[in-house]
Design an enzyme around this catalytic site. Structure first.
Site, short mmCIF file in Angstrom:
data_model
loop_
_atom_site.label_atom_id
_atom_site.label_comp_id
_atom_site.label_asym_id
_atom_site.label_seq_id
_atom_site.Cartn_x
_atom_site.Cartn_y
_atom_site.Cartn_z
N MET A 20 30.11 27.15 20.84
CA MET A 20 30.69 27.67 19.60
C MET A 20 32.01 26.96 19.29
O MET A 20 32.32 26.70 18.12
CB MET A 20 30.87 29.18 19.70
CG MET A 20 31.18 29.85 18.37
SD MET A 20 29.89 29.57 17.13
CE MET A 20 28.85 31.01 17.37
N LYS B 286 49.40 56.44 45.26
CA LYS B 286 48.74 56.54 46.56
C LYS B 286 49.04 57.86 47.25
O LYS B 286 48.14 58.49 47.83
CB LYS B 286 49.20 55.37 47.44
CG LYS B 286 48.48 55.31 48.77
CD LYS B 286 48.82 54.06 49.54
CE LYS B 286 47.97 53.97 50.80
NZ LYS B 286 48.21 52.73 51.55
N PHE C 31 55.45 46.25 46.22
CA PHE C 31 54.30 45.36 46.41
C PHE C 31 53.10 45.88 45.62
O PHE C 31 52.77 47.05 45.69
CB PHE C 31 53.96 45.27 47.90
CG PHE C 31 52.74 44.44 48.17
CD1 PHE C 31 52.73 43.07 47.90
CD2 PHE C 31 51.58 45.02 48.68
CE1 PHE C 31 51.60 42.30 48.13
CE2 PHE C 31 50.44 44.25 48.92
CZ PHE C 31 50.46 42.90 48.63
N GLN C 32 52.47 44.99 44.88
CA GLN C 32 51.31 45.32 44.04
C GLN C 32 51.60 46.44 43.05
O GLN C 32 50.74 47.27 42.77
CB GLN C 32 50.07 45.63 44.89
CG GLN C 32 49.57 44.38 45.62
CD GLN C 32 48.17 44.54 46.20
OE1 GLN C 32 47.77 45.62 46.57
NE2 GLN C 32 47.44 43.43 46.29
N GLU D 208 37.54 42.63 39.83
CA GLU D 208 37.70 43.89 39.09
C GLU D 208 37.18 43.78 37.65
O GLU D 208 36.69 44.75 37.08
CB GLU D 208 39.16 44.33 39.08
CG GLU D 208 39.66 44.85 40.43
CD GLU D 208 40.19 43.76 41.33
OE1 GLU D 208 40.03 42.55 41.02
OE2 GLU D 208 40.78 44.09 42.38
#
Lengths: 164, 564
Positions: free
Chosen positions: B477, B162, B112-113, B50
């Site tokens: 760096m 959803k 969940f999630q 993502e």
């Protein structure tokens, strides 16, 4: 320096946390904050008390204005305004202190809301300084609990702070 | 006609003219993915992470001046997207990011999630929404695009439960949007514009200091006209490079921590700084106490909170760069204003003295590949006309110093957040926006590994990006700072194991090249850029301990540069 800011914001879930989150993310301090819906139910009004030098206050005002949920705001400190705070005080009293507490309540134009054999619950509305003086004046009665509303502010201008 | 939330999503994007959607599916967005499957107006680009999807949307937006659009699922989909969203917030990239959310009845149940996406993204978005009713979906999308693309652009997140994506309602897409709480100002205050012109006409040691706002406002033409008309020197920030041609004699190149000696000295000694779409970032100012001690400051910015935030401004102009510059030019026309060269003759003499330092010169003995040399050759071989994305670190600074951007939108990097892993997915977005153009991703062996999985996306969509890896074996760096400020204790900045990047590129189906001889650099670049249809991954083994110069150490003033 102490600053009082009135904020009109969209009355929607999360709007308060946008303001509170801005203050924590940018390390500004909040001395008190109170918020409730206005006559127009789509708008909430918040009174926020903060501290900072002119540069910080300028940034706070700009950052608040940048929040999409903020409709309008007004800094009260530079204009004529009144400020009030409501305090509820629970004091433990006995035969020696009961009359003293009643007397102080009268002098400060506070009111006793509830009485039990051992405790009073007192309401006091006024400027912040006055409510602190009242609390100090209650001694030798023991104050066991305090809740403050935080400051509410309003400018004395005839022009109202409105969302439109 | 009644449509489902998922169909409304598609139809709304079509109304917004969206052609590319970057994303990754998951449980909470399955209805939406089902709707994506059943249409072909919008191409969905399947990233491999993502973060990559959001960076790709950023690259697309930065090159294209159109909003980037991404979609991810709830929970880990949303949290993985946060780095990209925060990156877009810091660099003012217009994005609309859709996140799936668990069904409304489960919100707050540790489902969940489930994560509090609106809560997590609140401090790193311009605004965000949770769509609680299907009736609000279309108008929320309209508002999101409006907020993302107007004023100071930025990312907007829309969290869609959803069940909302499966509910039905009449689809009506609002023609216009009006928000009482959001009214960005466009035009500058005419009185301030007059004051700015007065100050410019009176200046004897003026300098333009311009930034990303010029690019975002598509104001390169106006800026170029104004700079040429005044004859003043100009320096540009990391985000502003290309807003004015860097090969022009009036350009002093980049300023700031790794800016040129002449740019920083000219800022330090100037009597008038004309800041346009730049925000006095700490990497530009160095120690603000020592910043431009003698200068009056004009600041043009769309964001009032950027003005006088870090540095006190004398002439503030709140407005979009393009119309403000047009107004300044109009004011000059109206006054028949001329800027006599004599006014700034001594100033240019002084600047040209500083220029003799030749601070970007570097030893190039030929026994080792110098990273600066690779970038000079990259410029030559691409005729300075490539879209160049970069990751974050030494290679980024060298690209900014040595590629010499002459056009806007050609330099695409992560400036504010400094996100390693940005370069490759951003290059995908650029290549999709401009399929026929040359796109190079300048990177380091540390940064590239942070989003290396996107090589698979490049294969799937046949994106012929040229990856220019400056491989010095170190997190360069970090190592440079450890050398300068931590007595050479290279704590965790060296990789004892690195992949064979040639084999790695080949395993994804691309062309890999390893170059470890100075004399092969030019021919390798030529060969790679001649392969128009292939992604070519060039692993240049560069001088391991080369440093980026000049450098203003953190806390130092502009004039306190380390030159070599």
């Amino acid at each position: 320096m102490r600053h009082v800011i009135s904020i009109l914001l969209e009355n929607e879930s999360g709007a308060l946390s946008r303001v509170a989150g801005l203050f924590s993310a940018r390390a500004y301090n909040i001395e008190s904050l109170s918020v409730a819906p206005t006559v127009d139910p789509s708008v909430s009004r918040m009174t926020l008390v903060t501290r900072g030098d002119d540069h910080i206050i300028e940034q706070i005002i700009k950052q608040l204005n940048k929040l999409v949920s903020v409709v309008k705001l007004q800094e009260l400190t530079p204009v004529e305004h009144i400020e009030r705070e409501m305090v509820l005080i629970k004091a433990e009293v006995n035969d020696k202190t009961r009359d003293h507490v009643r007397m102080m309540t009268d002098i400060f134009k506070a009111s006793i809301l509830s009485v039990s054999p051992t405790h009073f619950v007192i309401e006091m509305t006024g400027e912040r300084r006055k409510s602190q003086e009242f609390i100090d004046a209650l001694a030798p009665a023991v104050v066991v609990e305090i809740v403050r509303s935080g400051s509410q502010g309003m400018s004395l201008s005839d022009k109202p702070l409105r969302s439109n | 006609m009644e449509l489902t939330g998922a169909q409304i999503f598609i139809e709304s994007l079509k109304k917004e003219g969206v052609t590319h959607l970057f994303g990754y599916p998951g449980g909470a967005v399955l209805y939406i993915y089902d709707a994506i499957y059943q249409q072909d107006a919008i191409q969905h680009i399947l990233a491999r992470h993502e973060q990559g999807a959001v960076h790709a949307a950023e690259g697309y937006a930065k090159a294209n001046n159109k909003p980037g659009v991404a979609i991810v699922t709830s929970g880990p989909g949303a949290t993985n997207a946060v780095t990209g969203i925060a990156d877009a917030y810091m660099d003012s990239v217009p994005l609309v990011v859709f996140t799936g959310q668990v069904p409304r009845e489960l919100i707050g149940n540790d489902a969940f999630q489930e994560v509090d996406t609106v809560g997590i993204t609140r401090p790193c978005t311009k605004h965000n929404f949770l769509v609680e009713n299907i009736e609000d979906l279309a108008s929320t999308i309209k508002k999101a695009f409006y907020i993302a693309t107007t004023g100071r652009p930025g990312p907007v997140v829309i969290d869609i439960p959803k069940d909302v994506s499966n509910e039905k309602t009449e689809f009506v897409y609002p023609e216009t949007v009006k928000m009482r709480s959001y009214k960005p100002s466009i035009k500058g205050n005419p009185r301030q514009i007059k004051s700015a012109v007065d100050a410019m006409l009176a200046a004897r040691k003026p300098i333009f200091y311009t930034g990303g706002g010029v690019i975002l406002s598509q104001a390169a033409d106006e800026l170029t006209e104004l700079v040429r008309r005044t004859g003043f020197p100009i320096t540009q920030t990391l985000m502003g490079l290309g807003g004015f041609p860097m090969s022009d004699p009036q350009s002093l190149a980049m300023l700031g921590m790794h800016g040129t000696y002449e740019a920083n000295m000219a800022m330090h000694k100037s009597d008038l700084v004309i800041a346009i779409g730049s925000r006095f970032d700490d990497r530009v100012t160095g120690n603000v106490e020592k910043f431009c001690p003698d200068a009056k400051i004009i600041h043009v910015d769309i964001d009032p909170s950027s003005i006088s935030k870090n540095v006190k401004v004398d002439v503030p102009i709140v407005g979009q760069v393009k119309p403000v510059l047009a107004a300044i030019l109009a004011e000059l026309d109206q006054r028949d204003a001329i800027f006599p060269a004599g006014n700034i003759e001594n100033w240019w003499k002084q600047i040209n003295e500083w220029r003799k330092t030749d601070c970007l010169n570097f030893d190039n003995p030929g026994d080792v590949i110098k990273p600066q040399y690779v970038l000079q050759k990259l410029h030559e071989i691409t005729a300075g006309d490539a879209y160049v994305t970069s990751d974050v670190g030494q290679h980024q600074m060298w690209a900014a110093q040595y590629y010499n951007f002459d056009k806007p939108n050609r330099w695409i990097n992560s400036g504010g957040l400094g996100t390693m892993g940005f370069g490759l997915p951003a290059a995908m977005g650029v290549q999709l926006a401009y399929p026929e153009s040359t796109v190079a991703c300048v990177t380091g062996e540390a940064s590239i590994q942070m989003c290396i999985q996107e090589l698979a996306t490049c294969k799937q969509y046949k994106l012929p990006i040229k990856v220019v890896l400056l491989n010095n074996g170190y997190m360069g760096m970090v190592r440079q700072w450890q050398e300068f400020f931590y007595e050479g204790r290279y704590s965790m900045s060296y990789f004892d194991s690195l992949p064979d990047f040639v084999m790695l590129a080949e395993s994804f189906g691309h062309v890999g090249m390893m170059i470890d001889q100075h004399t092969d650099v030019e021919s390798a670049l030529k060969e790679a850029f001649d392969r128009k249809d292939d992604l070519v991954f060039m692993d240049f083994r560069t001088d391991p301990e080369e440093n980026v110069y000049p450098m203003i150490p953190a806390g130092g003033g502009q004039s306190e540069m380390i030159l070599v």
